[in-house]
Design a protein around this motif. Structure first.
Motif, PDB file in Angstrom:
ATOM      1  N   VAL A   4     128.985  32.266  50.879  1.00 51.82           N
ATOM      2  CA  VAL A   4     128.662  30.934  51.377  1.00 51.82           C
ATOM      3  C   VAL A   4     127.355  31.016  52.161  1.00 51.82           C
ATOM      4  CG1 VAL A   4     129.410  29.047  52.870  1.00 51.82           C
ATOM      5  CG2 VAL A   4     131.082  30.273  51.477  1.00 51.82           C
ATOM      6  N   ARG A   5     126.481  30.107  51.873  1.00 52.46           N
ATOM      7  CA  ARG A   5     125.192  30.048  52.559  1.00 52.46           C
ATOM      8  C   ARG A   5     125.262  28.955  53.620  1.00 52.46           C
ATOM      9  NH1 ARG A   5     119.130  30.155  50.162  1.00 52.46           N
ATOM     10  NH2 ARG A   5     118.234  28.608  51.552  1.00 52.46           N
ATOM     11  N   TYR A   6     124.808  29.292  54.812  1.00 51.54           N
ATOM     12  CA  TYR A   6     124.752  28.352  55.928  1.00 51.54           C
ATOM     13  C   TYR A   6     123.281  28.085  56.222  1.00 51.54           C
ATOM     14  CZ  TYR A   6     129.573  29.792  56.503  1.00 51.54           C
ATOM     15  OH  TYR A   6     130.903  30.052  56.285  1.00 51.54           O
ATOM     16  N   GLU A   7     122.928  26.817  56.372  1.00 49.66           N
ATOM     17  CA  GLU A   7     121.524  26.451  56.544  1.00 49.66           C
ATOM     18  C   GLU A   7     121.296  25.608  57.785  1.00 49.66           C
ATOM     19  OE1 GLU A   7     120.124  26.156  51.893  1.00 49.66           O
ATOM     20  OE2 GLU A   7     120.204  24.348  53.080  1.00 49.66           O
ATOM     21  N   HIS A   8     120.052  25.640  58.205  1.00 50.91           N
ATOM     22  CA  HIS A   8     119.593  24.769  59.292  1.00 50.91           C
ATOM     23  C   HIS A   8     118.173  24.319  58.960  1.00 50.91           C
ATOM     24  CE1 HIS A   8     118.754  23.170  63.257  1.00 50.91           C
ATOM     25  NE2 HIS A   8     117.662  23.898  63.286  1.00 50.91           N
ATOM     26  N   VAL A   9     117.953  23.014  58.950  1.00 47.19           N
ATOM     27  CA  VAL A   9     116.604  22.480  58.773  1.00 47.19           C
ATOM     28  C   VAL A   9     116.028  22.307  60.172  1.00 47.19           C
ATOM     29  CG1 VAL A   9     115.193  20.588  57.905  1.00 47.19           C
ATOM     30  CG2 VAL A   9     117.258  21.291  56.650  1.00 47.19           C
ATOM     31  N   HIS A  10     115.012  23.106  60.446  1.00 50.06           N
ATOM     32  CA  HIS A  10     114.417  23.129  61.782  1.00 50.06           C
ATOM     33  C   HIS A  10     113.117  22.333  61.786  1.00 50.06           C
ATOM     34  CE1 HIS A  10     113.738  24.757  65.782  1.00 50.06           C
ATOM     35  NE2 HIS A  10     112.480  24.958  65.423  1.00 50.06           N
ATOM     36  N   GLN A  11     113.048  21.344  62.651  1.00 51.69           N
ATOM     37  CA  GLN A  11     111.815  20.571  62.800  1.00 51.69           C
ATOM     38  C   GLN A  11     110.821  21.404  63.585  1.00 51.69           C
ATOM     39  OE1 GLN A  11     111.416  17.523  61.275  1.00 51.69           O
ATOM     40  NE2 GLN A  11     113.399  18.076  60.435  1.00 51.69           N
ATOM     41  N   ILE A  12     109.654  21.640  63.012  1.00 48.60           N
ATOM     42  CA  ILE A  12     108.628  22.433  63.669  1.00 48.60           C
ATOM     43  C   ILE A  12     107.975  21.574  64.743  1.00 48.60           C
ATOM     44  CG2 ILE A  12     106.489  23.724  63.355  1.00 48.60           C
ATOM     45  CD1 ILE A  12     108.946  24.982  61.980  1.00 48.60           C
ATOM     46  N   ARG A  13     107.975  22.078  65.955  1.00 49.34           N
ATOM     47  CA  ARG A  13     107.446  21.301  67.085  1.00 49.34           C
ATOM     48  C   ARG A  13     106.240  21.990  67.705  1.00 49.34           C
ATOM     49  NH1 ARG A  13     113.288  20.779  68.228  1.00 49.34           N
ATOM     50  NH2 ARG A  13     113.854  18.798  67.326  1.00 49.34           N
ATOM     51  N   PHE A  14     105.386  22.531  66.860  1.00 43.22           N
ATOM     52  CA  PHE A  14     104.170  23.162  67.362  1.00 43.22           C
ATOM     53  C   PHE A  14     103.100  22.094  67.559  1.00 43.22           C
ATOM     54  CE2 PHE A  14     105.443  27.157  64.874  1.00 43.22           C
ATOM     55  CZ  PHE A  14     106.141  27.647  65.953  1.00 43.22           C
ATOM     56  N   HIS A  49     111.114  28.732  49.968  1.00 40.39           N
ATOM     57  CA  HIS A  49     110.923  27.493  49.209  1.00 40.39           C
ATOM     58  C   HIS A  49     111.265  26.268  50.045  1.00 40.39           C
ATOM     59  CE1 HIS A  49     110.341  29.997  45.733  1.00 40.39           C
ATOM     60  NE2 HIS A  49     111.493  30.597  45.980  1.00 40.39           N
ATOM     61  N   GLY A  50     111.627  26.487  51.313  1.00 43.49           N
ATOM     62  CA  GLY A  50     112.046  25.394  52.173  1.00 43.49           C
ATOM     63  C   GLY A  50     111.140  25.218  53.371  1.00 43.49           C
ATOM     64  N   VAL A  51     109.843  25.335  53.150  1.00 42.37           N
ATOM     65  CA  VAL A  51     108.899  25.177  54.251  1.00 42.37           C
ATOM     66  C   VAL A  51     107.993  23.997  53.942  1.00 42.37           C
ATOM     67  CG1 VAL A  51     107.042  26.260  55.566  1.00 42.37           C
ATOM     68  CG2 VAL A  51     108.955  27.644  54.755  1.00 42.37           C
ATOM     69  N   GLY A  52     107.949  23.046  54.868  1.00 46.75           N
ATOM     70  CA  GLY A  52     107.090  21.881  54.702  1.00 46.75           C
ATOM     71  C   GLY A  52     106.112  21.784  55.848  1.00 46.75           C
ATOM     72  N   SER A  53     105.421  20.677  55.920  1.00 49.95           N
ATOM     73  CA  SER A  53     104.396  20.523  56.954  1.00 49.95           C
ATOM     74  C   SER A  53     104.981  20.394  58.353  1.00 49.95           C
ATOM     75  CB  SER A  53     103.513  19.318  56.646  1.00 49.95           C
ATOM     76  OG  SER A  53     104.298  18.145  56.612  1.00 49.95           O
ATOM     77  N   ASN A  54     106.217  19.933  58.478  1.00 48.70           N
ATOM     78  CA  ASN A  54     106.799  19.805  59.814  1.00 48.70           C
ATOM     79  C   ASN A  54     108.254  20.271  59.888  1.00 48.70           C
ATOM     80  OD1 ASN A  54     107.987  17.735  58.424  1.00 48.70           O
ATOM     81  ND2 ASN A  54     107.652  16.196  59.987  1.00 48.70           N
ATOM     82  N   TYR A  55     108.683  21.076  58.925  1.00 49.82           N
ATOM     83  CA  TYR A  55     110.049  21.606  58.959  1.00 49.82           C
ATOM     84  C   TYR A  55     110.096  22.945  58.238  1.00 49.82           C
ATOM     85  CZ  TYR A  55     110.470  20.559  54.029  1.00 49.82           C
ATOM     86  OH  TYR A  55     110.280  20.555  52.675  1.00 49.82           O
ATOM     87  N   ALA A  56     111.167  23.677  58.487  1.00 54.38           N
ATOM     88  CA  ALA A  56     111.442  24.911  57.777  1.00 54.38           C
ATOM     89  C   ALA A  56     112.956  25.063  57.669  1.00 54.38           C
ATOM     90  CB  ALA A  56     110.841  26.108  58.509  1.00 54.38           C
ATOM     91  N   ILE A  57     113.413  25.582  56.539  1.00 55.22           N
ATOM     92  CA  ILE A  57     114.836  25.797  56.334  1.00 55.22           C
ATOM     93  C   ILE A  57     115.144  27.275  56.573  1.00 55.22           C
ATOM     94  CG2 ILE A  57     116.753  25.738  54.692  1.00 55.22           C
ATOM     95  CD1 ILE A  57     115.267  23.423  53.283  1.00 55.22           C
ATOM     96  N   PHE A  58     116.090  27.514  57.457  1.00 49.84           N
ATOM     97  CA  PHE A  58     116.554  28.862  57.764  1.00 49.84           C
ATOM     98  C   PHE A  58     117.975  28.987  57.249  1.00 49.84           C
ATOM     99  CE2 PHE A  58     113.223  27.932  60.723  1.00 49.84           C
ATOM    100  CZ  PHE A  58     112.523  29.126  60.856  1.00 49.84           C
ATOM    101  N   GLU A  72     124.861  24.748  59.204  1.00 46.97           N
ATOM    102  CA  GLU A  72     125.855  24.044  58.416  1.00 46.97           C
ATOM    103  C   GLU A  72     126.161  24.785  57.125  1.00 46.97           C
ATOM    104  OE1 GLU A  72     125.356  19.864  57.821  1.00 46.97           O
ATOM    105  OE2 GLU A  72     123.997  19.736  59.520  1.00 46.97           O
ATOM    106  N   ARG A  73     127.402  24.683  56.702  1.00 44.98           N
ATOM    107  CA  ARG A  73     127.833  25.261  55.422  1.00 44.98           C
ATOM    108  C   ARG A  73     127.263  24.371  54.319  1.00 44.98           C
ATOM    109  NH1 ARG A  73     134.115  26.025  53.627  1.00 44.98           N
ATOM    110  NH2 ARG A  73     133.684  27.172  51.724  1.00 44.98           N
ATOM    111  N   MET A  74     126.388  24.949  53.499  1.00 48.23           N
ATOM    112  CA  MET A  74     125.678  24.105  52.551  1.00 48.23           C
ATOM    113  C   MET A  74     125.982  24.371  51.086  1.00 48.23           C
ATOM    114  SD  MET A  74     124.005  22.045  54.409  1.00 48.23           S
ATOM    115  CE  MET A  74     122.808  21.302  53.330  1.00 48.23           C
TER     116      MET A  74
END
Length: 85
Positions: A4-14, A49-58, A72-74
């Protein structure tokens, strides 16, 4: 058995939003740096493959780490979505 993969979409606040001093900027960068170092030490990975201009998926496959960090369990490793709890 599927992992099971658990993910978090993190908003980049730099950003400078809300900063009034250089110390504020340093604090913003340092907070993020410490979080990323903590996640790295726990084996959490960045989805390349989950990196955008203002977020990253861990993600992690470790259920305990996921609970500790609020991930979260995704999906299963094969990419099939799992029902949310």
């Amino acid at each position: 058995m599927q992992r099971v993969r658990y993910e978090h979409v993190h908003q980049i606040r730099f950003t400078a939003v809300g900063a009034r001093t250089i110390a504020d900027l340093i604090r913003n960068f340092d907070d993020s740096l410490q979080l990323f170092k903590q996640w790295e030490a726990k084996g959490i990975q960045l989805d390349p493959h989950g990196v955008g201009s203002n977020y990253a998926i861990f993600y992690t496959y470790d259920e305990e780490v996921a609970k500790q960090e609020g991930f979260e369990r995704m999906r299963t490793e094969s990419g099939n979505p799992l029902p949310r709890r």
